[in-house]
Design a protein around this motif. Structure first.
Motif, PDB file in Angstrom:
ATOM      1  N   ASN A  79       0.820  -1.213   0.000  1.00 43.28           N
ATOM      2  CA  ASN A  79       0.000   0.000   0.000  1.00 43.28           C
ATOM      3  C   ASN A  79       0.853   1.262   0.000  1.00 43.28           C
ATOM      4  O   ASN A  79       0.565   2.233  -0.713  1.00 43.28           O
ATOM      5  CB  ASN A  79      -0.941  -0.001   1.203  1.00 43.28           C
ATOM      6  CG  ASN A  79      -2.073  -1.000   1.058  1.00 43.28           C
ATOM      7  OD1 ASN A  79      -2.404  -1.424  -0.048  1.00 43.28           O
ATOM      8  ND2 ASN A  79      -2.680  -1.378   2.184  1.00 43.28           N
ATOM      9  N   ASN A  80       1.913   1.261   0.800  1.00 42.45           N
ATOM     10  CA  ASN A  80       2.758   2.447   0.881  1.00 42.45           C
ATOM     11  C   ASN A  80       3.601   2.638  -0.376  1.00 42.45           C
ATOM     12  O   ASN A  80       3.818   3.777  -0.803  1.00 42.45           O
ATOM     13  CB  ASN A  80       3.638   2.374   2.126  1.00 42.45           C
ATOM     14  CG  ASN A  80       2.910   2.828   3.366  1.00 42.45           C
ATOM     15  OD1 ASN A  80       2.788   4.028   3.639  1.00 42.45           O
ATOM     16  ND2 ASN A  80       2.405   1.876   4.139  1.00 42.45           N
ATOM     17  N   PHE A  93       4.622   5.521  -5.560  1.00 40.10           N
ATOM     18  CA  PHE A  93       4.680   5.517  -7.020  1.00 40.10           C
ATOM     19  C   PHE A  93       3.594   6.408  -7.614  1.00 40.10           C
ATOM     20  O   PHE A  93       3.834   7.105  -8.605  1.00 40.10           O
ATOM     21  CB  PHE A  93       4.559   4.084  -7.548  1.00 40.10           C
ATOM     22  CG  PHE A  93       5.849   3.317  -7.565  1.00 40.10           C
ATOM     23  CD1 PHE A  93       6.504   3.043  -8.754  1.00 40.10           C
ATOM     24  CD2 PHE A  93       6.417   2.851  -6.384  1.00 40.10           C
ATOM     25  CE1 PHE A  93       7.700   2.323  -8.770  1.00 40.10           C
ATOM     26  CE2 PHE A  93       7.605   2.133  -6.385  1.00 40.10           C
ATOM     27  CZ  PHE A  93       8.254   1.869  -7.575  1.00 40.10           C
ATOM     28  N   SER A  94       2.402   6.379  -7.026  1.00 45.88           N
ATOM     29  CA  SER A  94       1.303   7.211  -7.526  1.00 45.88           C
ATOM     30  C   SER A  94       1.604   8.691  -7.330  1.00 45.88           C
ATOM     31  O   SER A  94       1.337   9.517  -8.212  1.00 45.88           O
ATOM     32  CB  SER A  94       0.005   6.852  -6.813  1.00 45.88           C
ATOM     33  OG  SER A  94      -0.395   5.542  -7.123  1.00 45.88           O
ATOM     34  N   PHE A  95       2.160   9.043  -6.181  1.00 38.10           N
ATOM     35  CA  PHE A  95       2.535  10.430  -5.922  1.00 38.10           C
ATOM     36  C   PHE A  95       3.535  10.920  -6.963  1.00 38.10           C
ATOM     37  O   PHE A  95       3.393  12.007  -7.540  1.00 38.10           O
ATOM     38  CB  PHE A  95       3.130  10.554  -4.521  1.00 38.10           C
ATOM     39  CG  PHE A  95       3.913  11.818  -4.302  1.00 38.10           C
ATOM     40  CD1 PHE A  95       3.266  13.016  -4.042  1.00 38.10           C
ATOM     41  CD2 PHE A  95       5.299  11.810  -4.353  1.00 38.10           C
ATOM     42  CE1 PHE A  95       3.986  14.189  -3.857  1.00 38.10           C
ATOM     43  CE2 PHE A  95       6.030  12.971  -4.166  1.00 38.10           C
ATOM     44  CZ  PHE A  95       5.373  14.169  -3.910  1.00 38.10           C
ATOM     45  N   LEU A 148      13.795   5.094  -9.581  1.00 37.62           N
ATOM     46  CA  LEU A 148      13.739   4.510  -8.245  1.00 37.62           C
ATOM     47  C   LEU A 148      14.645   3.283  -8.225  1.00 37.62           C
ATOM     48  O   LEU A 148      14.483   2.374  -9.043  1.00 37.62           O
ATOM     49  CB  LEU A 148      12.304   4.111  -7.871  1.00 37.62           C
ATOM     50  CG  LEU A 148      11.278   5.241  -7.921  1.00 37.62           C
ATOM     51  CD1 LEU A 148      10.433   5.100  -9.186  1.00 37.62           C
ATOM     52  CD2 LEU A 148      10.382   5.230  -6.702  1.00 37.62           C
ATOM     53  N   ILE A 149      15.592   3.254  -7.303  1.00 33.14           N
ATOM     54  CA  ILE A 149      16.566   2.171  -7.254  1.00 33.14           C
ATOM     55  C   ILE A 149      16.119   1.090  -6.273  1.00 33.14           C
ATOM     56  O   ILE A 149      15.700   1.384  -5.156  1.00 33.14           O
ATOM     57  CB  ILE A 149      17.952   2.705  -6.858  1.00 33.14           C
ATOM     58  CG1 ILE A 149      18.466   3.657  -7.945  1.00 33.14           C
ATOM     59  CG2 ILE A 149      18.936   1.566  -6.633  1.00 33.14           C
ATOM     60  CD1 ILE A 149      19.810   4.271  -7.647  1.00 33.14           C
ATOM     61  N   SER A 150      16.208  -0.152  -6.729  1.00 38.99           N
ATOM     62  CA  SER A 150      15.989  -1.296  -5.865  1.00 38.99           C
ATOM     63  C   SER A 150      17.199  -2.208  -6.001  1.00 38.99           C
ATOM     64  O   SER A 150      18.226  -1.822  -6.574  1.00 38.99           O
ATOM     65  CB  SER A 150      14.690  -2.031  -6.228  1.00 38.99           C
ATOM     66  OG  SER A 150      14.401  -3.042  -5.290  1.00 38.99           O
ATOM     67  N   GLU A 151      17.106  -3.401  -5.483  1.00 37.74           N
ATOM     68  CA  GLU A 151      18.232  -4.331  -5.573  1.00 37.74           C
ATOM     69  C   GLU A 151      17.716  -5.753  -5.664  1.00 37.74           C
ATOM     70  O   GLU A 151      16.566  -6.042  -5.342  1.00 37.74           O
ATOM     71  CB  GLU A 151      19.142  -4.205  -4.351  1.00 37.74           C
ATOM     72  CG  GLU A 151      18.488  -4.662  -3.061  1.00 37.74           C
ATOM     73  CD  GLU A 151      19.413  -4.584  -1.862  1.00 37.74           C
ATOM     74  OE1 GLU A 151      19.148  -5.321  -0.886  1.00 37.74           O
ATOM     75  OE2 GLU A 151      20.373  -3.812  -1.877  1.00 37.74           O
ATOM     76  N   THR A 152      18.570  -6.627  -6.120  1.00 36.43           N
ATOM     77  CA  THR A 152      18.263  -8.046  -6.116  1.00 36.43           C
ATOM     78  C   THR A 152      19.428  -8.791  -5.481  1.00 36.43           C
ATOM     79  O   THR A 152      20.585  -8.414  -5.679  1.00 36.43           O
ATOM     80  CB  THR A 152      18.006  -8.588  -7.537  1.00 36.43           C
ATOM     81  OG1 THR A 152      17.751  -9.979  -7.475  1.00 36.43           O
ATOM     82  CG2 THR A 152      19.194  -8.337  -8.450  1.00 36.43           C
ATOM     83  N   THR A 153      19.118  -9.790  -4.706  1.00 42.11           N
ATOM     84  CA  THR A 153      20.161 -10.625  -4.121  1.00 42.11           C
ATOM     85  C   THR A 153      20.216 -11.993  -4.790  1.00 42.11           C
ATOM     86  O   THR A 153      21.166 -12.725  -4.617  1.00 42.11           O
ATOM     87  CB  THR A 153      19.923 -10.822  -2.610  1.00 42.11           C
ATOM     88  OG1 THR A 153      18.598 -11.337  -2.407  1.00 42.11           O
ATOM     89  CG2 THR A 153      20.054  -9.491  -1.874  1.00 42.11           C
ATOM     90  N   ASN A 154      19.185 -12.296  -5.575  1.00 42.82           N
ATOM     91  CA  ASN A 154      19.154 -13.552  -6.329  1.00 42.82           C
ATOM     92  C   ASN A 154      18.309 -13.333  -7.574  1.00 42.82           C
ATOM     93  O   ASN A 154      17.084 -13.429  -7.540  1.00 42.82           O
ATOM     94  CB  ASN A 154      18.584 -14.690  -5.484  1.00 42.82           C
ATOM     95  CG  ASN A 154      18.675 -16.041  -6.189  1.00 42.82           C
ATOM     96  OD1 ASN A 154      18.888 -16.115  -7.401  1.00 42.82           O
ATOM     97  ND2 ASN A 154      18.513 -17.111  -5.433  1.00 42.82           N
ATOM     98  N   LYS A 155      18.969 -13.024  -8.692  1.00 41.21           N
ATOM     99  CA  LYS A 155      18.241 -12.662  -9.910  1.00 41.21           C
ATOM    100  C   LYS A 155      17.444 -13.822 -10.491  1.00 41.21           C
ATOM    101  O   LYS A 155      16.571 -13.618 -11.344  1.00 41.21           O
ATOM    102  CB  LYS A 155      19.210 -12.113 -10.946  1.00 41.21           C
ATOM    103  CG  LYS A 155      20.257 -13.104 -11.409  1.00 41.21           C
ATOM    104  CD  LYS A 155      21.298 -12.407 -12.267  1.00 41.21           C
ATOM    105  CE  LYS A 155      22.409 -13.365 -12.654  1.00 41.21           C
ATOM    106  NZ  LYS A 155      23.489 -12.689 -13.387  1.00 41.21           N
ATOM    107  N   LEU A 203       4.886  -1.931 -10.386  1.00 37.65           N
ATOM    108  CA  LEU A 203       4.433  -0.554 -10.227  1.00 37.65           C
ATOM    109  C   LEU A 203       5.099   0.405 -11.207  1.00 37.65           C
ATOM    110  O   LEU A 203       4.522   1.423 -11.573  1.00 37.65           O
ATOM    111  CB  LEU A 203       4.700  -0.080  -8.796  1.00 37.65           C
ATOM    112  CG  LEU A 203       3.913  -0.782  -7.687  1.00 37.65           C
ATOM    113  CD1 LEU A 203       4.408  -0.308  -6.314  1.00 37.65           C
ATOM    114  CD2 LEU A 203       2.418  -0.530  -7.829  1.00 37.65           C
ATOM    115  N   ALA A 204       6.314   0.086 -11.634  1.00 37.33           N
ATOM    116  CA  ALA A 204       7.089   0.988 -12.475  1.00 37.33           C
ATOM    117  C   ALA A 204       6.630   0.940 -13.931  1.00 37.33           C
ATOM    118  O   ALA A 204       6.132  -0.078 -14.415  1.00 37.33           O
ATOM    119  CB  ALA A 204       8.570   0.635 -12.392  1.00 37.33           C
ATOM    120  N   ASP A 205       6.827   2.060 -14.628  1.00 34.02           N
ATOM    121  CA  ASP A 205       6.531   2.122 -16.061  1.00 34.02           C
ATOM    122  C   ASP A 205       7.654   1.527 -16.894  1.00 34.02           C
ATOM    123  O   ASP A 205       7.439   1.073 -18.011  1.00 34.02           O
ATOM    124  CB  ASP A 205       6.304   3.575 -16.491  1.00 34.02           C
ATOM    125  CG  ASP A 205       5.116   4.202 -15.792  1.00 34.02           C
ATOM    126  OD1 ASP A 205       3.986   3.718 -15.995  1.00 34.02           O
ATOM    127  OD2 ASP A 205       5.306   5.170 -15.029  1.00 34.02           O
TER     128      ASP A 205
END
Length: 243
Positions: free
Chosen positions: A150-151, A156-158, A169-176, A189-191
């Protein structure tokens, strides 16, 4: 379609001329894959080449360390701040419970406080670009998956609806092999989604970029090789069949 130039040489050629403007782009990958360099290059050359001021939101490291790291790469962040071409929103100090003298900072590590401060900074310098580095500390404060989702949806909507900015927006992966992003929702959520990788090929590590998703525009599905050079950042982009 209005485009936002990435500031990364040749990348625009592979995504139809640039990121679709005012969209949210997820940048993800394992640690050490140059995510912060990619995002800073987007801001730095956005300001220098295209006169588009930007906001850098730091949750992972202090603003002082960020400025120092980028200075070592050849990018003078402080001069951009002085000319109102870039502003840093300090979300790190609230998380680390440290005192800060930054102009833009949040007092509590919550999405609502963060969005209010981002809005203030955008209005102050008329920003057209935003980077949030990274989403991981923001997501880790929620133990309930529904609350997290929800948050993140609110954030993302804002960014998409309340501001006329193109956002990374940066995220990460520990196991692709399991998921390309930490919480398994960011890519939905991302375009657009750009995945950076550092695989072993021919007995050496190489840097590879994958354009996994880009709504509203054509884009290459071929992995892109790149290198990183001082003062130039990400460069020498070309198609590869290594992976």
């Amino acid at each position: 379609m209005v485009r936002t130039k990435t500031g990364i040489d040749k990348l625009d050629d592979y995504i139809g001329g640039g990121f679709p403007a005012s969209r949210n782009i997820l940048l993800t990958g394992e640690p050490g894959t140059c995510k912060t360099i990619f995002a800073t290059q987007f801001l730095y050359y956005g300001a220098k080449r295209y006169n588009e001021p930007g906001i850098y939101v730091t949750t992972d490291i202090s603003p002082e360390r960020y400025r120092d790291d980028m200075r070592r790469l050849g990018w003078d962040i402080t001069s951009l701040e002085s000319s109102r071409k870039l502003a840093i929103v300090d979300a790190y100090s609230a998380r680390a419970e440290r005192v800060t003298e930054e102009k833009f900072f949040i007092t509590s590590f919550e999405i609502k406080d963060l969005t209010e401060k981002i809005y203030e900074a955008v209005e102050r310098i008329n920003a057209k670009r935003i980077v949030i580095d990274s989403l991981v500390p923001l997501g880790l404060i929620y133990r309930d998956e529904t609350e997290l989702r929800n948050n993140f949806m609110k954030l993302f909507s804002f960014l998409a609806d309340s501001l006329e900015c193109t956002t990374i927006l940066i995220s990460e992966t520990t196991n692709k092999n399991v998921s390309i992003c930490r919480f398994g929702i960011e890519d939905f959520l991302a375009d657009g989604v750009v995945f950076l990788d550092h695989p072993l090929a021919d007995n050496k590590y190489v840097r590879i970029m994958h354009i996994r998703k880009m709504r509203g525009t054509s884009h290459t599905e071929i992995p892109l090789y790149f290198t990183v050079e001082k003062e130039h950042g990400i460069t020498n982009i070309s198609p590869t069949t290594m992976v």
